[in-house]
Design a protein around this motif. Structure first.
Motif, PDB file in Angstrom:
ATOM      1  N   SER A  32       0.897  -1.074   0.097  1.00 23.67           N
ATOM      2  CA  SER A  32      -0.268  -0.033   0.111  1.00 23.67           C
ATOM      3  C   SER A  32       0.750   1.354   0.051  1.00 23.67           C
ATOM      4  O   SER A  32       1.975   1.311   0.563  1.00 23.67           O
ATOM      5  N   VAL A  48      -4.985  -2.042   1.677  1.00 21.39           N
ATOM      6  CA  VAL A  48      -5.447  -2.537   0.214  1.00 21.39           C
ATOM      7  C   VAL A  48      -5.681  -3.917   0.055  1.00 21.39           C
ATOM      8  O   VAL A  48      -4.540  -4.888   0.251  1.00 21.39           O
ATOM      9  N   SER A 117      -9.103  -5.260  -6.716  1.00 26.05           N
ATOM     10  CA  SER A 117      -9.045  -4.411  -5.629  1.00 26.05           C
ATOM     11  C   SER A 117     -10.359  -4.670  -4.775  1.00 26.05           C
ATOM     12  O   SER A 117     -11.566  -4.114  -5.285  1.00 26.05           O
TER      13      SER A 117
END
Length: 193
Positions: A32, A48, A117
């Motif tokens: 991240s 993330v 994601s």
């Protein structure tokens, strides 16, 4: 020696490995991005959650199975996901999918690897992201594909492994997309089958 793949490149896994591959590992790693605090003091890292998935297609380009964080093993057992990493913290691969090529059912023509994601952040909030293919017998890296293309996308179709004249080949697709799971990418994936 590992090959650094570029978008659209196709390679023979056996040729690059220098041997006939029977088992491979697809590794996904990321970090991240740290954000600077007020007036440059303090920084924070927002987690993330990237997710690696493998979609199996048959000769008719229909989905025959899926391996992802909600189903960690293919029905036949030839493909196994090592588990969901929700932060990207730590060194090395954050998620891995192990493929026993010799036992992938004959009716499976291709394997498409995606990254999404799940938490919805885009790739501008991720750094050092990559996917790589390893010879699982000796952990030798065969090919690496850099995913850290900063941008507003939340997903990427990474690569496709496919059978061609009795051997497995790899196509580095590297196409950006949007969506929290592989399912959101299916219209884009089918273009590459």
């Amino acid at each position: 020696m590992s090959v650094n793949l570029s978008k659209g490149q196709k390679i023979s896994l056996d040729k690059e490995a220098g041997t006939s591959l029977t088992r491979i590992t697809m590794g996904l790693g990321w970090d991240s991005v740290k954000t600077k605090g007020f007036l440059g003091f303090g920084s924070k890292t927002e987690s993330v959650d990237l997710d690696a998935s493998c979609v199996l297609f048959d000769d008719s380009n229909k989905v025959s199975d899926i391996v992802w964080f909600r189903q960690l093993k293919s029905r036949d057992g030839s493909i196994v996901h090592t588990g969901d990493n929700r932060t990207g913290a730590g060194d090395g691969d954050d998620e891995q999918i192990n493929v026993d090529l010799a036992n992938v059912p004959a009716g499976v023509k291709s394997l498409v690897f995606t990254v999404n994601s799940f938490t919805g952040q885009n790739f501008s909030q991720v750094e050092n992201a990559y996917c790589r293919i390893l010879n699982a017998s000796n952990n030798q890296e065969i090919a690496r594909f850099n995913l850290s293309v900063q941008g507003a996308h939340t997903a990427q179709i990474m690569a496709k492994l496919y059978r061609h004249n009795g051997e497995w080949k790899m196509h580095a697709i590297g196409e950006n997309g949007n969506g929290r799971t592989f399912d959101d990418l299916m219209p884009q994936i089918t273009v590459h089958l």
